[in-house]
Scaffold this motif. Structure first.
Motif, mmCIF file in Angstrom:
data_model
loop_
_atom_site.group_PDB
_atom_site.id
_atom_site.type_symbol
_atom_site.label_atom_id
_atom_site.label_comp_id
_atom_site.label_asym_id
_atom_site.label_seq_id
_atom_site.Cartn_x
_atom_site.Cartn_y
_atom_site.Cartn_z
ATOM 1 N N ARG A 463 -0.899 17.280 -21.842
ATOM 2 C CA ARG A 463 0.397 16.554 -22.807
ATOM 3 C C ARG A 463 -0.405 15.177 -23.444
ATOM 4 N NH1 ARG A 463 4.475 13.020 -23.077
ATOM 5 N NH2 ARG A 463 4.109 12.525 -21.122
ATOM 6 N N ARG A 464 -0.284 14.928 -24.542
ATOM 7 C CA ARG A 464 -0.655 13.683 -25.386
ATOM 8 C C ARG A 464 0.292 12.300 -24.633
ATOM 9 N NH1 ARG A 464 -0.915 11.503 -31.394
ATOM 10 N NH2 ARG A 464 -0.432 9.517 -31.176
ATOM 11 N N PRO A 465 -0.174 11.427 -23.999
ATOM 12 C CA PRO A 465 0.505 10.318 -23.629
ATOM 13 C C PRO A 465 1.437 9.758 -24.463
ATOM 14 C CG PRO A 465 -1.619 10.447 -22.697
ATOM 15 C CD PRO A 465 -1.596 11.308 -23.760
ATOM 16 N N ASP A 466 2.409 8.947 -24.155
ATOM 17 C CA ASP A 466 3.329 8.033 -24.882
ATOM 18 C C ASP A 466 2.274 7.115 -25.654
ATOM 19 O OD1 ASP A 466 5.716 9.469 -24.278
ATOM 20 O OD2 ASP A 466 6.078 7.808 -22.659
ATOM 21 N N PRO A 467 2.618 6.653 -26.945
ATOM 22 C CA PRO A 467 1.837 5.533 -27.499
ATOM 23 C C PRO A 467 1.614 4.470 -26.680
ATOM 24 C CG PRO A 467 3.322 6.611 -29.067
ATOM 25 C CD PRO A 467 3.701 7.224 -27.485
ATOM 26 N N TYR A 468 0.206 4.042 -26.825
ATOM 27 C CA TYR A 468 -0.021 2.693 -26.202
ATOM 28 C C TYR A 468 -0.963 2.043 -27.314
ATOM 29 C CZ TYR A 468 -2.099 -0.339 -22.551
ATOM 30 O OH TYR A 468 -2.280 -1.519 -21.763
ATOM 31 N N TYR A 469 -0.342 0.885 -27.673
ATOM 32 C CA TYR A 469 -1.115 0.131 -28.874
ATOM 33 C C TYR A 469 -1.787 -0.904 -28.497
ATOM 34 C CZ TYR A 469 2.297 2.647 -31.470
ATOM 35 O OH TYR A 469 3.312 3.590 -32.158
ATOM 36 N N VAL A 470 -3.146 -0.855 -29.011
ATOM 37 C CA VAL A 470 -4.307 -1.727 -28.506
ATOM 38 C C VAL A 470 -4.744 -2.531 -29.899
ATOM 39 C CG1 VAL A 470 -4.885 -0.576 -26.462
ATOM 40 C CG2 VAL A 470 -6.043 -0.033 -28.438
ATOM 41 N N ALA A 471 -5.326 -3.581 -29.779
ATOM 42 C CA ALA A 471 -5.840 -4.208 -30.737
ATOM 43 C C ALA A 471 -7.400 -4.910 -30.065
ATOM 44 C CB ALA A 471 -5.150 -5.409 -31.579
#
Length: 567
Positions: A463-471
């Protein structure tokens, strides 16, 4: 070659010292002259480490090894004093450039010359192995192109087939990018490891590039274990020969005799026009003569004298606990090597995000972190604690000072390979991820661009993990003028030019790889203005690249880990 300094002795034993030829962690090398006029290279161990039994044992073992290996392909031991301080040994002085220096000055070898070089180095290894010795540090820096033919030098970490390894526990000997997988993983150095190093050295000679890229020592070693050697542009037949030498399994590599037969040379390398032009260019001592055997550091710290240029690519190994740092100026580099021997990378060893249990040794320091400043903040920022908010359009630095700063190594050999490390400030602010992240930053010396690549290790599995936002923040060496977008004279202290935040798992079902290209995918947001990113070539120096975890607002982000490159 440098002039003697006031603190240098005038004589060592019966040898009058003429010049400095090199210096390192273990001692100094001088050009000396015997009473009869013979030139010698005199290696003197540092007084401050002569009391260390391990260092002294290594030095004595080097003298014994050079004494035992009598070959036309190695410099002969002339004299030694190993019983009382000052400890020293004198070897035959071999005139000629190092292979590293020759390639830097004259470019890659043509195929015919490279084939002769391969056969000559294989012949040298055969002679060394016939004496029951493994060199263990064959690399361009340790090959002298004498007028008579290539000479193998620097047996500081050589040992017999059956000798105990004299290294710190958990550390591998050799040079990253030239040390074989079995050396990196298990510190097992047999004759086949020398063949791997020969193949890597030949790859350097025919491409002019480090065989497994540049960057921190641990990640270069990781590539040598897991990735293909860089042979882009090499002659196909030579490339096939080199690939056989650098096979991951030592059992698949040819022995020196088989390698000589495969080369099938029918002329002397000393008569080859390209080789002769390089060997004769050094001239006599005092007229541009090259470096002789360089002193070996007290611990098997990786060094490499490699060319400027080529790509700096920094992949990351799976997570493991960090190794303790070794005190001293090069301690960060030694720590990185120790970690990769356990097949991990920490802090300075490359880009790393934490394992599923949330443990984190650090990597980025506080940098330009926003809200995350303590255990409670880290817990609330974890994906397992709360669902992250959607990302902002960009992150902002304002006048916030970042403590993450990448700098090129002070050691000339390490700097030539592109090695450096981050000043991490404090540790422990990185938040947890569902799995490890493989990432890299690439820059070709002299270009205006860089590339940052991110890929979750297990992309597409489950399953695709929950969103984890990076910059990603790319900070030039100097500050940016908000009015013009041009470099200032001050050292850069902000977050630099940043990418638009993106979900790390946005391409989960398509291989998972996210590629960000600098400068086109980056902007600076300063003083209410948005500025295009500055081309790399407009600001020379050490560039810092930081990965930030973004928590839903332009000023809420945490530096996870940093790396960088030199332009």
């Amino acid at each position: 070659m440098d002039d003697l300094r006031p603190q240098d002795p005038e004589r060592i034993g019966t040898y009058r010292l003429l010049a400095r030829l090199g210096a390192g962690g273990m001692g100094r090398v001088f050009l000396g002259r015997s009473p009869g006029g013979r030139l010698v290279a005199v290696k003197v161990i540092h007084d401050e480490i002569s009391e260390h039994p391990e260092a002294l044992a290594r030095f004595r073992r080097e003298a014994e090894t050079v004494r035992a290996v009598r070959s036309a392909c190695t410099a002969r031991l002339i004299d030694a004093s190993l019983d009382a301080s000052p400890y020293w040994l004198a070897t035959e002085y071999v005139a000629g450039p190092t292979l590293g220096g020759a390639v830097r000055a004259g470019g890659p070898f043509p195929p015919a010359t490279a084939l002769l070089l391969c056969a000559s180095l294989a012949e040298g290894l055969a002679a060394v192995h016939a004496h029951g010795v493994v060199h263990r540090d064959l690399k361009p820096q340790n090959v002298i192109l004498s007028p008579q033919g290539p000479q193998l030098i620097d047996f500081g970490i050589a040992r017999g087939f059956d000798q105990t390894v004299l290294t710190r526990e958990g550390m591998a000997s050799g040079t990253p990018g030239f040390a074989a997988p079995e050396v990196v993983l298990r510190n097992e150095a047999g004759p086949a490891a020398d063949v791997f190093a020969l193949g890597a050295t030949l790859a350097y000679a025919v491409t002019g590039r480090p065989p497994f890229g540049t960057g921190d020592s641990a990640v270069v070693s990781y590539r040598a274990v897991h990735e293909d050697i860089d042979l882009a542009g090499a002659d196909p037949s030579l490339a096939a020969l080199i690939r056989s030498c650098v096979a991951k399994d030592p059992a698949d590599r040819p022995g020196p005799a088989a390698l000589i037969a495969r080369c099938g040379v029918d002329s002397a390398i000393a008569l080859d026009p390209h080789y002769r032009s390089l060997a004769e260019a050094a001239g006599a001592p005092g007229g541009g003569a090259p470096e002789p055997p360089a002193p070996e550091p007290a611990a098997p710290e990786p060094t490499a004298q490699l060319p400027d240029g080529g790509a700096t690519t920094v992949p990351v190994a799976p997570r493991a606990a960090p190794a303790p740092a070794v005190p001293g100026r090069r301690g960060r580099l030694v720590r990185a090597v120790a970690v990769v021997c356990a097949m991990a990378a920490a802090g300075t060893a490359g880009w790393l995000l934490s394992s599923p249990d949330g443990t984190e040794d650090g990597g980025g320091g506080p940098g330009a972190s926003g809200a995350a400043s303590g255990p409670a903040d880290r817990a609330s920022a974890s994906p397992s604690a709360t669902a992250p908010a959607g990302p902002p359009d960009h992150i902002v630095g304002g006048d916030r000072v970042s403590q993450d700063r990448w700098t090129l190594s002070e050691d000339p050999d390490e700097a030539a390979q592109g090695m450096g490390s981050c000043d991490l400030g404090r540790l422990g602010l990185a938040t947890s991820l569902p799995g490890d992240l493989h990432s890299s930053v690439s820059h070709t010396t002299g270009s205006d661009t860089a590339t940052v690549t991110l890929r979750p290790e297990n992309a597409g599995q489950g399953r695709r993990p929950d969103p984890y936002y990076v910059a990603v923040g790319v900070r030039p060496p100097h500050g940016t003028d908000p009015a013009t977008g041009l470099p200032t004279k001050e050292v850069s202290e902000g977050i630099g030019f940043t990418s638009e935040p993106v979900d790390l798992y946005a391409r989960w079902s398509k291989g998972g790889t996210i590629v960000l290209r600098y400068p086109e995918d980056f902007r600076a947001h300063l003083g209410g203005r948005t500025l295009d990113a500055l081309p790399v070539g407009r600001d020379r120096g050490d560039w810092t690249v930081v990965l930030y975890h973004v928590e839903g607002a332009p000023d809420r982000y945490t530096s996870v880990v940093c790396n960088g490159f030199h332009a």
